[in-house]
Write an enzyme that holds these catalytic residues in place. Structure first.
Site, PDB file in Angstrom:
ATOM      1  N   CYS A  49       0.617  -1.212  -0.212  1.00 21.36           N
ATOM      2  CA  CYS A  49      -0.020  -0.091   0.117  1.00 21.36           C
ATOM      3  C   CYS A  49       0.881   1.231  -0.219  1.00 21.36           C
ATOM      4  O   CYS A  49       1.692   1.423  -0.813  1.00 21.36           O
ATOM      5  CB  CYS A  49      -0.901   0.014   1.318  1.00 21.36           C
ATOM      6  SG  CYS A  49      -0.202  -0.285   2.784  1.00 21.36           S
TER       7      CYS A  49
ATOM      8  N   ARG B 246      -2.268  -0.689   5.433  1.00 23.40           N
ATOM      9  CA  ARG B 246      -3.504  -1.406   4.799  1.00 23.40           C
ATOM     10  C   ARG B 246      -3.252  -2.552   4.305  1.00 23.40           C
ATOM     11  O   ARG B 246      -3.878  -3.562   4.054  1.00 23.40           O
ATOM     12  CB  ARG B 246      -4.002  -0.300   3.582  1.00 23.40           C
ATOM     13  CG  ARG B 246      -4.559   0.875   4.162  1.00 23.40           C
ATOM     14  CD  ARG B 246      -5.030   1.699   3.001  1.00 23.40           C
ATOM     15  NE  ARG B 246      -3.725   2.607   2.626  1.00 23.40           N
ATOM     16  CZ  ARG B 246      -3.722   3.592   1.685  1.00 23.40           C
ATOM     17  NH1 ARG B 246      -4.861   3.762   0.839  1.00 23.40           N
ATOM     18  NH2 ARG B 246      -2.625   4.023   1.297  1.00 23.40           N
TER      19      ARG B 246
END
Lengths: 299, 144
Positions: free
Chosen positions: A247, A252
């Site tokens: 990410c 994430r």
């Protein structure tokens, strides 16, 4: 001393049901010996305004990262941190947090680097616990420090570095950022601060699967069939694939790493924590802009 | 940072933070967070007046009025974003009632001087830097 697994039917569909617990399961077991509940949030003060009784706080910014080098804690630092939180090597750790367990999954991934065996996520996280009207407290947890052994971090199994990703090109890559970051319209998530990358776009051939697609509207993980539909049918991942997820700074993508590894059972998934803040600023690495996955660069 | 340009209240806030151990600075930030005043009712019905601070991870909105040569600053952020509320509250308490020029003169790196880098992380402190920049821009637009 491991606490019994949550036998919930929903979890039984997943590859590793032992990695999740429900809010109901947790509410019934608070205070059980051998269980430590950890809150890990995006907002560093959220724990202070109310947390699950007995839960300790671990902040990703200030506690899981080395304060100087861009890296995670050393074995000694991790041992000191966990010991100070009352976590023993054989503790069952249940982590929960805000934003669909975004940061909780990140903490779980860091625990995995140190081989902490029994670490689970609270399905639905902080928001579901609150939505169900369950008990919160502002009283800090009373912690009795324990000894946690010094275990060297193992970066070879679930972590990928930039060089690993270059060597990996041609095998499945999952870009879990927003569509705007993937296409190169922007280098940072909508409504998030600029974290500094000099180029925008994605790693060639990476599939775009924004991380939050794995979460249902109540913050719990989607059922197995829906996750299979996304990652196997739509993206085309197959059982023996080696997969790298990335990410912007690797948080994430920890969430997606959790989904692929523990819920769908892929056995060779790595998280590239350097992610876009490294790749997007590195010299002479290939980048693709636009919505298409793009071609592999000629070597 | 040039201290001469710093309004008294902001200087006091900075000194209060720096006098504390790193861990206790979070508690002080939480106190600020709890002190963020509610938005006056006349703005509650006019969300279009409020500007979103894009640099912050959490939704925070602010609005500046210049009335009779004095700046009035209003900000709102959800209860679930205590850090962001704390940042907004420091600025509301430190800037409200000042002359526009005084606000414009506040050093842009004031947020970095509070000693919150270690307690909160430099990345999060950047949200406050964004707020301050937007406040100054609004003050300038409203005729300093």
């Amino acid at each position: 001393m491991s606490v019994a697994f949550d036998p919930a039917e929903k979890f039984a569909e997943y590859a590793h049901p032992e990695r999740l617990v429900s809010t109901e399961w947790l509410a019934e077991r608070l205070g059980e010996p051998g269980l430590v509940v950890v809150e890990s949030d995006e907002d560093v003060l959220l724990y202070e305004i109310g947390h699950i009784p007995g839960a300790v706080k671990i902040d990703w910014h200030t506690e899981l990262n080395d304060p100087v080098v861009r890296d995670y804690l050393s074995g000694e630092q991790f041992a000191a941190l966990l010991g100070s939180k009352g976590i023993a090597r054989d503790s069952t750790v249940v982590i929960y947090g805000d934003k669909n367990n975004w940061w909780a999954a990140y903490a779980l991934w860091v625990f995995t680097l140190f081989g902490h065996e029994d670490v689970r996520l609270l399905d639905g996280g902080r928001d579901l616990w609150i939505a169900e009207g369950r008990e919160l407290t502002t009283a800090p947890a009373e912690v009795t420090p324990v000894e946690y052994p010094v275990v060297e971090r193992d970066d070879t199994v679930v972590r990928a570095f930039k060089e690993d990703v270059l060597a990996h090109l041609g095998k499945p890559l999952i870009d879990v950022r927003s569509p705007e970051e993937y296409s190169g319209e922007r280098t940072t998530a909508p409504a998030y601060p600029e974290e500094g990358a000099l180029r925008a776009g994605h790693i060639p051939t990476a599939a775009s699967v924004p991380w939050a697609r794995a979460a249902a509207s109540d913050g719990t993980f989607r059922p197995r069939a829906e996750l299979d539909a996304i990652y196997r049918d739509e993206v085309g991942l197959e059982d023996d694939d080696e997969i790298v997820a990335y990410c912007r700074i690797g948080e994430r993508s920890s969430h997606t790493w959790f989904v692929l590894t523990h819920l769908l059972g892929f056995e060779q998934v790595r998280n590239y924590d350097g992610s876009w803040t490294e790749w997007g600023s590195a010299v002479r690495v290939p980048i693709v802009t636009g919505e298409a996955r793009g071609e592999l660069p000629a070597r | 940072m040039d201290d001469t340009a710093l309004p008294d209240r902001l200087a006091e806030t900075r000194d209060d933070f720096l006098a504390l151990e790193v861990k206790d600075r979070l508690q002080l930030l939480l106190e600020f967070s709890n002190e963020l005043p509610e938005l006056p009712e006349r703005y509650a019905d006019h969300p279009e007046l409020l500007e979103r601070v894009e640099e912050c991870q959490s939704p925070v909105y602010l609005f500046v009025e210049v009335d009779d040569g004095r700046v009035h600053l209003h900000a709102t952020a959800p209860r679930e974003s205590p850090t962001t509320r704390g940042f907004a509250s420091i600025l509301v308490q430190g800037l409200d009632g000042l002359t526009p020029q005084k606000v414009l003169d506040v050093p842009a790196d004031y947020p970095q001087s509070l000693g919150l880098g270690q307690a909160v992380s430099p990345l999060r402190v950047r949200g406050m830097t964004g707020m301050l920049a937007r406040i100054k821009r609004q003050v300038a637009e409203r005729g300093a």
